[in-house]
Design an enzyme around this catalytic site. Structure first.
Site: not given
Length: 189
Positions: A80, A172, A174
């Site tokens: 990002c 993302h 994560e």
């Protein structure tokens, strides 16, 4: 032991560190200072606010050593805001941060925070199975250079790419439990 840095200026630092802690043989390092750049085998530039992170890498004196290690071939993955930091051009802006990857990026291309969304997509270079992708005020790539490999697109927009030692994703990883992109990045190290 592979030492993977996570740039610790702002953004989703803890989330990346926690994902890396689940992988055997990996030691995550929260990177804030120039002397740490020489101690890592690869680096993740997390999502967050690209303008703030770009300013902080200069304020903390990490900019030059970071850029030099990337140019010398240290594997780096920008998620990002990290994608924006690596881009040679940010559409509609004069400012460029690290400017090491031959891509033109549009910031906040998918709208505001309220426009965040999640999809599942099969990305053959990364995984045989569909991968969950989370987009939060995400950028996308409008142009890639000749040596940039497009890994994934969504609705005609480039959302993941690789150029030599540099990997970028609009989304993302994560914020999911899927480790596919982490494994792909670790193969680059």
């Amino acid at each position: 032991m592979i030492r993977v840095g996570v740039l610790d200026m702002q953004g989703s630092v803890i989330e990346h560190v926690e994902m890396l802690q689940h992988i055997e043989g990996i030691q995550p390092i929260r990177v804030k200072y120039p002397n740490q750049i020489g101690e890592i085998d690869g680096l993740i530039l997390p999502g967050g606010e690209s303008t703030a992170i770009g300013k902080l890498i200069k304020d903390f004196g990490i900019y030059q050593s970071l850029k030099e290690r990337m140019i010398q071939g240290m594997p780096v993955w920008g998620t990002c805001a990290g994608m924006i930091l690596l881009a040679k051009k940010i559409i509609g802006e004069e400012t460029v941060h690290l400017g090491v990857m031959d891509i033109d990026v549009r910031r906040n291309a998918y709208g505001r925070q309220i426009d965040s969304f999640r999809i599942e997509k099969r990305i053959p270079m990364v995984s045989e199975n569909p991968i969950p992708l989370v987009f939060i005020r995400a950028p996308y790539i409008e142009r890639v250079g000749k040596t940039v490999e497009i890994l994934a697109e969504h609705e005609g927009k480039i959302i993941a790419a690789r150029q030599n030692n540099m990997l970028v994703t609009s989304f993302h990883p994560e914020l999911t439990e899927d480790m596919s992109f982490y494994r792909y990045f670790l193969q680059m190290i």
